[in-house]
Design a protein around this motif. Structure first.
Motif, PDB file in Angstrom:
ATOM      1  N   TRP A   1      -1.775  -7.303  -3.755  1.00 36.20           N
ATOM      2  CA  TRP A   1      -0.428  -7.364  -4.022  1.00 36.20           C
ATOM      3  C   TRP A   1      -0.018  -6.397  -2.523  1.00 36.20           C
ATOM      4  O   TRP A   1       0.871  -6.940  -1.730  1.00 36.20           O
ATOM      5  CB  TRP A   1       0.150  -6.438  -4.940  1.00 36.20           C
ATOM      6  CG  TRP A   1       1.593  -6.404  -5.131  1.00 36.20           C
ATOM      7  CD1 TRP A   1       2.453  -5.156  -4.801  1.00 36.20           C
ATOM      8  CD2 TRP A   1       2.494  -7.265  -5.632  1.00 36.20           C
ATOM      9  NE1 TRP A   1       3.667  -5.543  -5.119  1.00 36.20           N
ATOM     10  CE2 TRP A   1       3.585  -6.911  -5.682  1.00 36.20           C
ATOM     11  CE3 TRP A   1       2.311  -8.617  -6.276  1.00 36.20           C
ATOM     12  CZ2 TRP A   1       4.928  -7.557  -6.377  1.00 36.20           C
ATOM     13  CZ3 TRP A   1       3.334  -9.308  -7.026  1.00 36.20           C
ATOM     14  CH2 TRP A   1       4.589  -8.638  -6.863  1.00 36.20           C
ATOM     15  N   VAL A   2      -0.704  -5.371  -2.170  1.00 36.35           N
ATOM     16  CA  VAL A   2      -0.527  -4.674  -0.840  1.00 36.35           C
ATOM     17  C   VAL A   2      -0.680  -5.409   0.533  1.00 36.35           C
ATOM     18  O   VAL A   2       0.033  -5.481   1.205  1.00 36.35           O
ATOM     19  CB  VAL A   2      -1.258  -3.457  -0.967  1.00 36.35           C
ATOM     20  CG1 VAL A   2      -1.272  -2.726   0.453  1.00 36.35           C
ATOM     21  CG2 VAL A   2      -0.645  -2.356  -1.787  1.00 36.35           C
TER      22      VAL A   2
ATOM     23  N   GLU B   1      -1.016   5.212   2.981  1.00 33.38           N
ATOM     24  CA  GLU B   1      -2.448   5.954   3.202  1.00 33.38           C
ATOM     25  C   GLU B   1      -3.412   5.882   1.938  1.00 33.38           C
ATOM     26  O   GLU B   1      -4.678   5.529   2.165  1.00 33.38           O
ATOM     27  CB  GLU B   1      -2.263   7.316   3.615  1.00 33.38           C
ATOM     28  CG  GLU B   1      -1.319   7.548   4.674  1.00 33.38           C
ATOM     29  CD  GLU B   1       0.099   7.349   4.371  1.00 33.38           C
ATOM     30  OE1 GLU B   1       0.585   7.835   3.405  1.00 33.38           O
ATOM     31  OE2 GLU B   1       1.030   6.958   5.082  1.00 33.38           O
ATOM     32  N   ALA B   2      -2.939   5.632   0.817  1.00 36.93           N
ATOM     33  CA  ALA B   2      -3.683   5.404  -0.550  1.00 36.93           C
ATOM     34  C   ALA B   2      -4.226   4.290  -0.391  1.00 36.93           C
ATOM     35  O   ALA B   2      -5.436   3.926  -1.125  1.00 36.93           O
ATOM     36  CB  ALA B   2      -2.949   5.816  -1.632  1.00 36.93           C
TER      37      ALA B   2
END
Length: 87
Positions: A66-67, A83-84
């Motif tokens: 998804w990201v 960042e995660a």
């Protein structure tokens, strides 16, 4: 206390059925482990109930996929921290 998803499948099914849910989307980080197992367990339960209306599906690629879809997708994520997920 850790609880397993598997014993809760009948309860989840009843809740989703009462809410007229037609599709349940399961996922984890990559949908190669937990998400896939959960979708399979739930699909088996749907089949056991003889329900032909509700579907159990997997978010292909999971949250990581998804990201990778870009800003159009990450903008829909509440609490998304770039960042995660860039690791």
């Amino acid at each position: 206390m850790t609880m397993s998803l598997y014993p809760t499948i009948p309860i989840l099914y009843d809740l989703f059925k009462a809410g007229n849910v037609k599709q349940v989307i399961w996922y984890c980080g990559s949908s190669l482990g937990r998400g896939t197992r959960a979708a399979g367990w739930f699909a088996d339960h749907i089949d056991d109930k003889g329900d032909t209306e509700m579907k159990s599906v997997i978010l292909e690629g999971g949250i990581k996929g998804w990201v990778k879809g870009g800003k159009e997708y990450t903008d829909t994520m509440i609490g998304y921290v770039e960042e995660a997920w860039s690791k």
